[in-house]
Design an enzyme around this catalytic site. Structure first.
Site, PDB file in Angstrom:
ATOM      1  N   TYR A   1       8.926  38.707  19.434  1.00 25.56           N
ATOM      2  CA  TYR A   1      10.024  39.222  18.623  1.00 25.56           C
ATOM      3  C   TYR A   1       9.947  40.744  18.483  1.00 25.56           C
ATOM      4  O   TYR A   1      10.943  41.374  18.148  1.00 25.56           O
ATOM      5  CB  TYR A   1      10.028  38.599  17.223  1.00 25.56           C
ATOM      6  CG  TYR A   1      10.193  37.100  17.171  1.00 25.56           C
ATOM      7  CD1 TYR A   1      10.555  36.357  18.284  1.00 25.56           C
ATOM      8  CD2 TYR A   1       9.989  36.414  15.979  1.00 25.56           C
ATOM      9  CE1 TYR A   1      10.690  34.971  18.228  1.00 25.56           C
ATOM     10  CE2 TYR A   1      10.133  35.040  15.898  1.00 25.56           C
ATOM     11  CZ  TYR A   1      10.470  34.322  17.022  1.00 25.56           C
ATOM     12  OH  TYR A   1      10.595  32.957  16.953  1.00 25.56           O
TER      13      TYR A   1
ATOM     14  N   HIS B   1       3.868  29.408  21.760  1.00 18.84           N
ATOM     15  CA  HIS B   1       5.313  29.599  21.630  1.00 18.84           C
ATOM     16  C   HIS B   1       6.122  28.662  22.530  1.00 18.84           C
ATOM     17  O   HIS B   1       7.166  28.165  22.131  1.00 18.84           O
ATOM     18  CB  HIS B   1       5.665  31.061  21.919  1.00 18.84           C
ATOM     19  CG  HIS B   1       6.911  31.512  21.232  1.00 18.84           C
ATOM     20  ND1 HIS B   1       7.107  32.816  20.826  1.00 18.84           N
ATOM     21  CD2 HIS B   1       8.033  30.848  20.860  1.00 18.84           C
ATOM     22  CE1 HIS B   1       8.292  32.921  20.246  1.00 18.84           C
ATOM     23  NE2 HIS B   1       8.878  31.741  20.261  1.00 18.84           N
TER      24      HIS B   1
ATOM     25  N   ILE C   1      13.362  27.269   8.919  1.00 19.16           N
ATOM     26  CA  ILE C   1      13.212  28.726   8.846  1.00 19.16           C
ATOM     27  C   ILE C   1      14.522  29.431   9.228  1.00 19.16           C
ATOM     28  O   ILE C   1      14.619  30.079  10.268  1.00 19.16           O
ATOM     29  CB  ILE C   1      12.055  29.220   9.744  1.00 19.16           C
ATOM     30  CG1 ILE C   1      12.108  28.555  11.130  1.00 19.16           C
ATOM     31  CG2 ILE C   1      10.713  28.958   9.083  1.00 19.16           C
ATOM     32  CD1 ILE C   1      11.150  29.157  12.142  1.00 19.16           C
TER      33      ILE C   1
ATOM     34  N   LYS D   1      17.403  32.220   9.531  1.00 17.99           N
ATOM     35  CA  LYS D   1      17.304  33.669   9.692  1.00 17.99           C
ATOM     36  C   LYS D   1      18.620  34.329   9.326  1.00 17.99           C
ATOM     37  O   LYS D   1      19.692  33.841   9.684  1.00 17.99           O
ATOM     38  CB  LYS D   1      16.908  33.999  11.135  1.00 17.99           C
ATOM     39  CG  LYS D   1      17.066  35.471  11.523  1.00 17.99           C
ATOM     40  CD  LYS D   1      18.259  35.694  12.440  1.00 17.99           C
ATOM     41  CE  LYS D   1      18.478  37.164  12.723  1.00 17.99           C
ATOM     42  NZ  LYS D   1      19.643  37.386  13.608  1.00 17.99           N
TER      43      LYS D   1
ATOM     44  N   VAL E   1      19.869  38.723   8.238  1.00 16.69           N
ATOM     45  CA  VAL E   1      19.437  40.041   7.767  1.00 16.69           C
ATOM     46  C   VAL E   1      20.318  40.521   6.616  1.00 16.69           C
ATOM     47  O   VAL E   1      20.113  41.610   6.093  1.00 16.69           O
ATOM     48  CB  VAL E   1      19.448  41.090   8.907  1.00 16.69           C
ATOM     49  CG1 VAL E   1      18.423  40.728   9.962  1.00 16.69           C
ATOM     50  CG2 VAL E   1      20.832  41.230   9.529  1.00 16.69           C
TER      51      VAL E   1
ATOM     52  N   ARG F   1      23.196  36.499   2.317  1.00 16.35           N
ATOM     53  CA  ARG F   1      22.951  35.263   3.068  1.00 16.35           C
ATOM     54  C   ARG F   1      21.512  34.797   2.902  1.00 16.35           C
ATOM     55  O   ARG F   1      21.246  33.588   2.851  1.00 16.35           O
ATOM     56  CB  ARG F   1      23.254  35.493   4.544  1.00 16.35           C
ATOM     57  CG  ARG F   1      24.738  35.630   4.864  1.00 16.35           C
ATOM     58  CD  ARG F   1      25.408  34.265   4.934  1.00 16.35           C
ATOM     59  NE  ARG F   1      26.846  34.389   5.144  1.00 16.35           N
ATOM     60  CZ  ARG F   1      27.420  34.583   6.320  1.00 16.35           C
ATOM     61  NH1 ARG F   1      26.660  34.701   7.408  1.00 16.35           N
ATOM     62  NH2 ARG F   1      28.734  34.668   6.413  1.00 16.35           N
TER      63      ARG F   1
ATOM     64  N   ASN G   1      20.837  31.144   1.513  1.00 22.72           N
ATOM     65  CA  ASN G   1      20.025  30.138   2.195  1.00 22.72           C
ATOM     66  C   ASN G   1      18.923  29.616   1.277  1.00 22.72           C
ATOM     67  O   ASN G   1      18.625  28.423   1.258  1.00 22.72           O
ATOM     68  CB  ASN G   1      19.436  30.716   3.472  1.00 22.72           C
ATOM     69  CG  ASN G   1      20.473  30.973   4.552  1.00 22.72           C
ATOM     70  OD1 ASN G   1      21.585  30.452   4.488  1.00 22.72           O
ATOM     71  ND2 ASN G   1      20.123  31.777   5.533  1.00 22.72           N
TER      72      ASN G   1
END
Length: 281
Positions: free
Chosen positions: A53, A111, A232, A234, A236, A240, A244
């Site tokens: 990431y 991963h 999880i 996501k 930014v 929001r 969530n």
């Protein structure tokens, strides 16, 4: 900060994990610090990042700036495909820890399976060693098949604590979840909102959202929580992120869950690569 507190789910190694976490996939490093601090403000204590990431350093800066003790957080990162192999994984782990600014990690994950590369067993052995030496509390995998989960268990005798894989109402991963449950492996959902768009405009979710005075995203998150998935989401956007988190206050009834279960599209619902054949560095 809201008054909601995430449930803690038990892992098969004796540790626990907050069921609702904050994912930082596709969050640029220079944005990650502020985004994670916003997540902490909303109430999140579980952060999911990865070497690929490119934002472990930003997450580390947020941890340092937050004033929250590391033992009150749950931090996950992952070994990337090009770093697989026994020694390579140990080296990659140390580099991740330096970027995060941590001495001990809560959860380290492989991963992707990368079956053509064929290094997943050696990589798993490295994770076992990191857990044995106390550098990592819990270890697991992402994007594996049932066959690969069996393979690493047969080779080492160690069952992953968690399996993180694409999961959302259009692609609920029923077979993988059933196998995980039979082994005491927690199922963790990435892209739990189906990457937005089509899923969040789904009439079934909109109807249930209206019924409960919630949003479609909150309904989808509540569905994951009701199934026992670790989830999880996501974002930014501070609003929001908080929205969530507030899904913790939404309880779906059996009729709601059955309606969402009915959205299963099987393989046609998959968004990301198929772990059985994926091959990328």
């Amino acid at each position: 900060m809201t008054n909601f507190v995430s449930p803690e789910l038990s892992l098969n190694d004796g540790h626990t994990i907050p069921q609702l976490g904050y994912g930082v996939w596709q969050v640029k490093d220079d944005v990650a610090e502020g985004a994670v601090l916003n997540a902490f403000e909303a109430g999140y204590r579980h952060i999911d990042t990865a070497r690929i990431y490119g934002n472990e350093a930003g997450v580390g800066r947020a941890i340092a700036a937050s004033g929250i003790a590391p033992e009150d957080l749950f931090i996950t990162t992952k070994v990337w495909n090009s770093d697989q192999g026994y020694q390579q994984t140990l080296d990659a782990f140390e580099a991740s820890m330096e970027r995060l600014g941590l001495e001990t990690l809560d959860l380290y994950l492989i991963h992707w399976l990368q079956p053509k590369q064929g290094k997943h067993v050696e990589t798993w052995k490295a994770l076992i060693e990191l857990q044995r030496t106390g550098r990592v509390r819990s270890i697991g995998v992402c994007n594996f098949t049932v066959e690969a989960l069996r393979e690493i268990e047969d080779a080492t005798g160690v069952v992953p604590a968690i399996h993180q894989v694409e999961t959302h109402p259009y692609f609920p991963q029923s077979e993988l979840r059933a196998y995980a449950a039979s082994k005491g492996i927690l199922h963790q959902s990435w892209s739990p909102l189906g990457q937005g768009g089509e899923l969040l405009a789904e009439p079934v979710l909109e109807r249930i959202a209206t019924k409960h005075g919630a949003t479609p995203a909150q309904v989808a998150i509540a569905w994951h929580l009701a199934l026992g998935n670790v989830v999880i989401p996501k974002s930014v956007t501070p609003e929001r992120i908080a929205e969530n988190w507030a899904a913790l206050g939404l309880t779906l009834d059996a009729e709601d869950i059955a309606a969402i279960d009915g959205l299963d599209q099987g393989e046609a619902g998959r968004i990301g690569p198929d772990p059985a054949v994926s091959d990328f560095a």
